[in-house]
Design a protein around this motif. Structure first.
Motif, PDB file in Angstrom:
ATOM      1  N   PRO A   1       0.806  -1.231   0.000  1.00 34.34           N
ATOM      2  CA  PRO A   1       0.000   0.000   0.000  1.00 34.34           C
ATOM      3  C   PRO A   1       0.831   1.269   0.000  1.00 34.34           C
ATOM      4  O   PRO A   1       0.375   2.314  -0.432  1.00 34.34           O
ATOM      5  N   GLU A   2       2.060   1.197   0.505  1.00 35.42           N
ATOM      6  CA  GLU A   2       2.937   2.376   0.525  1.00 35.42           C
ATOM      7  C   GLU A   2       4.404   1.935   0.501  1.00 35.42           C
ATOM      8  O   GLU A   2       4.707   0.738   0.462  1.00 35.42           O
ATOM      9  N   ALA A   3       5.304   2.919   0.575  1.00 31.04           N
ATOM     10  CA  ALA A   3       6.730   2.649   0.378  1.00 31.04           C
ATOM     11  C   ALA A   3       7.448   2.252   1.658  1.00 31.04           C
ATOM     12  O   ALA A   3       8.666   2.449   1.776  1.00 31.04           O
ATOM     13  N   VAL A   4       6.727   1.684   2.622  1.00 24.55           N
ATOM     14  CA  VAL A   4       7.374   1.217   3.842  1.00 24.55           C
ATOM     15  C   VAL A   4       6.544   0.091   4.436  1.00 24.55           C
ATOM     16  O   VAL A   4       5.306   0.087   4.327  1.00 24.55           O
ATOM     17  N   LEU A   5       7.223  -0.877   5.014  1.00 28.12           N
ATOM     18  CA  LEU A   5       6.586  -2.004   5.690  1.00 28.12           C
ATOM     19  C   LEU A   5       6.964  -1.925   7.161  1.00 28.12           C
ATOM     20  O   LEU A   5       8.157  -1.943   7.503  1.00 28.12           O
ATOM     21  N   CYS A   6       5.974  -1.820   8.036  1.00 31.98           N
ATOM     22  CA  CYS A   6       6.233  -1.556   9.455  1.00 31.98           C
ATOM     23  C   CYS A   6       5.616  -2.635  10.327  1.00 31.98           C
ATOM     24  O   CYS A   6       4.580  -3.216   9.993  1.00 31.98           O
ATOM     25  N   GLY A   7       6.251  -2.887  11.464  1.00 28.85           N
ATOM     26  CA  GLY A   7       5.709  -3.848  12.407  1.00 28.85           C
ATOM     27  C   GLY A   7       6.652  -4.091  13.555  1.00 28.85           C
ATOM     28  O   GLY A   7       7.607  -3.329  13.782  1.00 28.85           O
ATOM     29  N   THR A   8       6.392  -5.138  14.295  1.00 26.01           N
ATOM     30  CA  THR A   8       7.271  -5.577  15.379  1.00 26.01           C
ATOM     31  C   THR A   8       7.738  -6.994  15.068  1.00 26.01           C
ATOM     32  O   THR A   8       7.079  -7.738  14.330  1.00 26.01           O
ATOM     33  N   ALA A   9       8.882  -7.375  15.637  1.00 26.74           N
ATOM     34  CA  ALA A   9       9.454  -8.688  15.360  1.00 26.74           C
ATOM     35  C   ALA A   9      10.488  -8.997  16.427  1.00 26.74           C
ATOM     36  O   ALA A   9      10.758  -8.171  17.321  1.00 26.74           O
ATOM     37  N   THR A  10      11.062 -10.183  16.326  1.00 30.30           N
ATOM     38  CA  THR A  10      12.241 -10.498  17.126  1.00 30.30           C
ATOM     39  C   THR A  10      13.397 -10.793  16.184  1.00 30.30           C
ATOM     40  O   THR A  10      13.209 -11.357  15.099  1.00 30.30           O
ATOM     41  N   ILE A  11      14.573 -10.387  16.607  1.00 28.78           N
ATOM     42  CA  ILE A  11      15.819 -10.669  15.884  1.00 28.78           C
ATOM     43  C   ILE A  11      16.770 -11.295  16.889  1.00 28.78           C
ATOM     44  O   ILE A  11      17.139 -10.651  17.875  1.00 28.78           O
ATOM     45  N   GLY A  12      17.117 -12.550  16.675  1.00 25.98           N
ATOM     46  CA  GLY A  12      17.950 -13.246  17.645  1.00 25.98           C
ATOM     47  C   GLY A  12      17.270 -13.388  18.994  1.00 25.98           C
ATOM     48  O   GLY A  12      17.942 -13.488  20.022  1.00 25.98           O
ATOM     49  N   GLY A  13      15.925 -13.375  18.978  1.00 31.62           N
ATOM     50  CA  GLY A  13      15.170 -13.504  20.217  1.00 31.62           C
ATOM     51  C   GLY A  13      14.885 -12.193  20.921  1.00 31.62           C
ATOM     52  O   GLY A  13      14.175 -12.181  21.926  1.00 31.62           O
ATOM     53  N   PHE A  14      15.393 -11.085  20.399  1.00 27.72           N
ATOM     54  CA  PHE A  14      15.189  -9.779  21.020  1.00 27.72           C
ATOM     55  C   PHE A  14      14.111  -9.010  20.262  1.00 27.72           C
ATOM     56  O   PHE A  14      14.191  -8.844  19.043  1.00 27.72           O
ATOM     57  N   ARG A  15      13.102  -8.521  20.982  1.00 26.58           N
ATOM     58  CA  ARG A  15      11.999  -7.806  20.366  1.00 26.58           C
ATOM     59  C   ARG A  15      12.442  -6.423  19.891  1.00 26.58           C
ATOM     60  O   ARG A  15      13.280  -5.773  20.527  1.00 26.58           O
ATOM     61  N   CYS A  16      11.842  -5.986  18.808  1.00 28.64           N
ATOM     62  CA  CYS A  16      12.130  -4.645  18.296  1.00 28.64           C
ATOM     63  C   CYS A  16      10.969  -4.199  17.429  1.00 28.64           C
ATOM     64  O   CYS A  16      10.116  -4.996  17.023  1.00 28.64           O
ATOM     65  N   ALA A  17      10.913  -2.898  17.174  1.00 27.68           N
ATOM     66  CA  ALA A  17      10.013  -2.338  16.171  1.00 27.68           C
ATOM     67  C   ALA A  17      10.828  -2.119  14.906  1.00 27.68           C
ATOM     68  O   ALA A  17      12.015  -1.801  14.971  1.00 27.68           O
ATOM     69  N   LEU A  18      10.172  -2.280  13.767  1.00 24.91           N
ATOM     70  CA  LEU A  18      10.913  -2.339  12.505  1.00 24.91           C
ATOM     71  C   LEU A  18      10.157  -1.586  11.422  1.00 24.91           C
ATOM     72  O   LEU A  18       8.941  -1.744  11.285  1.00 24.91           O
ATOM     73  N   ALA A  19      10.860  -0.750  10.672  1.00 26.60           N
ATOM     74  CA  ALA A  19      10.292  -0.073   9.505  1.00 26.60           C
ATOM     75  C   ALA A  19      11.259  -0.260   8.340  1.00 26.60           C
ATOM     76  O   ALA A  19      12.414   0.154   8.420  1.00 26.60           O
ATOM     77  N   VAL A  20      10.778  -0.908   7.287  1.00 29.10           N
ATOM     78  CA  VAL A  20      11.625  -1.251   6.144  1.00 29.10           C
ATOM     79  C   VAL A  20      11.078  -0.547   4.909  1.00 29.10           C
ATOM     80  O   VAL A  20       9.927  -0.761   4.516  1.00 29.10           O
ATOM     81  N   MET A  21      11.881   0.268   4.292  1.00 33.22           N
ATOM     82  CA  MET A  21      11.443   1.043   3.140  1.00 33.22           C
ATOM     83  C   MET A  21      11.529   0.216   1.857  1.00 33.22           C
ATOM     84  O   MET A  21      12.361  -0.687   1.730  1.00 33.22           O
ATOM     85  N   GLU A  22      10.646   0.529   0.914  1.00 31.16           N
ATOM     86  CA  GLU A  22      10.528  -0.203  -0.344  1.00 31.16           C
ATOM     87  C   GLU A  22      10.863   0.722  -1.508  1.00 31.16           C
ATOM     88  O   GLU A  22      10.090   1.626  -1.858  1.00 31.16           O
ATOM     89  N   PHE A  23      12.032   0.499  -2.126  1.00 31.49           N
ATOM     90  CA  PHE A  23      12.480   1.404  -3.194  1.00 31.49           C
ATOM     91  C   PHE A  23      11.635   1.251  -4.455  1.00 31.49           C
ATOM     92  O   PHE A  23      11.492   2.202  -5.237  1.00 31.49           O
TER      93      PHE A  23
END
Length: 565
Positions: free
Chosen positions: A93-115
């Motif tokens: 729907p837009e040029a960024v994908l946002c959410g929450t996740a874990t990386i290596g078991g550690f929680r974080c918020a994440l925003a990934v831009m779409e070129f």
């Protein structure tokens, strides 16, 4: 041969770097990095998320992008038509994908831009989604990771697009004030308003191998200046050399590196603290308990300068349980004479900053003999402030003949850089422990040594000026340097009697150069013994005690005479 592996995907792909024809499944297994030349191809945002986060851990942000056309922009096509085409092309729907996740078991918020979505441009909807992700991180006490890929602000939304630089930045500022870690991962390309705001205003900036980043793009720079650009201009490696990023990470290592950094804040506020007893060995005794030999000041100085003495990188390898080096002052330089890192010690994370010399002539020259430039002091300053925001203690390792005395250093504000470090350390609301490991030369040493506890290796020295400089000023010349060394009272026992240092770390027989491993173990023990008790002291009390410590070095302290050994 052009059979399809997935809808719209050919079975073979030609590398844009080396022109090698690659089997598409092999390229995908290699995370879309060419196995022949290492070219990192651009990733769609969903694929980037899949590669970075733990399986099945990503939870999209419930907020939906709102379609906006604030200025009824039309070029060849009306703006809404371009949006519709981008949604069909990308499935987003837009040029960024946002959410929450874990990386290596550690929680974080994440925003990934779409070129692929209108060049990853920053418009009102994108700015709103990233801001909401940052606010979600703030509410939940999570670190924020931003993966950028953008050509800049979205032209079709006019000045409102420009305002998104400030909109997202104020959300980043709130996270920093709350002590939450923010990390940006620069991917190819990151330009314009994104580069000039949240992509480079986070606590840590990582660049994926092959990424390019800058405010103005190469084509614009050529048009405006009429000049050819240097090879590798604005690439990740160029940015690292010029102090703009903390590290360059190949794609296959990104997830592990992010997990390591997230672990820093995941354990920084842990409550389990074990106070290690202070060493019972007298400070003036060798590790085996034998009386330490009394050395002449000039002999001690020669041992302090021995090229075999461990360096900061040696201590990071031998005295700590792992480290991740951080680079750059974010202003244009990455001084090789100062090393900074996030390190682990006995299950706890901390920031380590130290002077770096070397063991060979080539190493010494490449590290400027441990003499920090203004960029080195500003790198240290950036990491001190980062430690304070994240609640991490600071350990500094001092080994420098002094700050860089060159013309360039003066032109770039050497005096002000040292002054700012000293001022910041006076008020830093986190424990600071300094260890003079070799030479402690003048203001260049003090810029890392305004600490709650100051330790000194047995055969280290710490002085207002080098004996050679002192002799040149107050004696007939350099031949009087040994006499000046004795007069300056620069050895560890002398400085402990003066109260300048709190404890002396014993060295192995023959000095640290004779047994670097044993020295590293001794430094580890001394750091644990002196640092851990500081962790339970409230920040306000730490700062008050530190200021009182240095307030004592006035007329009353100066009147104390140091006895001759």
């Amino acid at each position: 041969m052009t059979a399809t592996a997935h809808p719209g995907e050919t079975l073979w792909s030609r590398c844009g770097g080396c022109a090698t024809l690659l089997y598409r499944k092999r390229l995908r297994r290699n995370l879309d990095v060419c196995p022949e030349c290492g070219l990192h191809t651009r990733l769609a945002a969903p694929e980037r998320v899949r590669q970075l986060v733990d399986p099945s851990s990503f939870q999209p942000l419930p907020d939906r992008a709102v379609e906006v056309d604030p200025i009824d922009f039309v070029d060849v096509l009306p703006y809404p038509h371009r949006l519709a085409a981008a949604r069909i092309e990308t499935g987003m729907p837009e040029a960024v994908l946002c959410g929450t996740a874990t990386i290596g078991g550690f929680r974080c918020a994440l925003a990934v831009m779409e070129f692929r979505f209108l060049g990853g441009s920053l418009g009102c909807a994108v700015g709103e989604l990233i801001t909401r992700t940052a606010e979600r991180a703030l509410d939940a006490g999570l670190p924020l990771i931003l993966v950028t890929a953008s050509g800049g602000a979205r032209i079709q939304e006019g000045a409102l697009s420009l305002m998104q630089m400030a909109t997202v930045s104020q959300a980043i500022a709130a996270l920093r004030e709350a002590g939450s870690l923010t990390v940006s991962v620069l991917t190819d390309p990151t330009y314009g308003g994104v580069a000039a705001s949240f992509a480079t205003s986070t606590d840590l900036v990582l660049a994926e191998s092959g990424a390019r980043m800058g405010f103005a793009g190469p084509r614009v720079i050529r048009q405006v200046t009429g000049r050819d650009l240097p090879e590798g201009f604005q690439t990740a490696e160029f940015l690292l050399r010029h102090g703009q990023v903390d590290m360059v990470v190949p794609r296959h290592a990104l997830r592990a590196r992010l997990a390591t950094l997230l672990a820093t804040v995941g354990t920084a506020r842990g409550t389990g603290r074990t106070v290690v007893p202070r060493s019972s060995a007298p400070a003036d005794r060798a590790p085996d308990g034998a009386p330490a030999p009394a050395l002449d000041a000039w002999e001690t100085l020669r041992l302090a300068r021995h090229p075999g003495r461990p360096t900061t990188l040696d201590y990071l390898e031998g005295a700590f349980d792992g480290f991740t080096e951080l680079h750059g002052d974010r202003l244009g330089g990455d001084c090789p004479a100062v090393v900074g890192a996030v390190a682990r010690l006995d299950g706890r994370h901390l920031i380590v900053i130290g002077h770096q010399k070397g063991h060979t002539t080539a190493e010494l020259a490449s590290r400027n003999f441990g003499m920090a430039t203004p960029a080195g002091h500003r790198k240290a300053l950036r990491l001190m402030r980062l430690a304070a925001r994240l609640g991490l203690p600071v350990v500094t390792l001092v080994d420098t003949p002094g700050a860089d005395p060159g013309i360039d250093a003066e032109e770039h504000g050497q005096a002000a850089a040292i002054a700012e470090n000293i001022l910041t350390l006076c008020a830093l609301p986190t424990p600071v422990l300094a260890v003079v490991t070799g030479e402690g030369g003048s203001g260049g040493a003090l810029a890392l040594a305004v600490a709650d506890r100051v330790l000194m290796l047995q055969y280290a020295v710490y002085s207002v000026i080098s004996p050679e400089g002192c002799a040149a000023i107050l004696w007939p010349g350099r031949p009087a340097a040994p006499q000046a060394a004795r007069a300056l009272r620069l050895t560890a026992p002398d400085l402990r009697r003066l109260g300048v240092v709190d404890d002396v770390v014993p060295e192995p027989a023959g000095s640290a150069a004779a047994d670097p491993e044993a020295t590293a173990r001794a430094v580890r023990q001394a750091v644990l013994a002196n640092l851990l008790p500081l962790l339970d002291v409230p920040a306000a009390a730490l700062v008050q005690r530190r200021r009182q410590r240095f307030r004592r070095f006035g007329a009353a302290r100066a009147s104390i005479r140091v006895g001759v050994r």
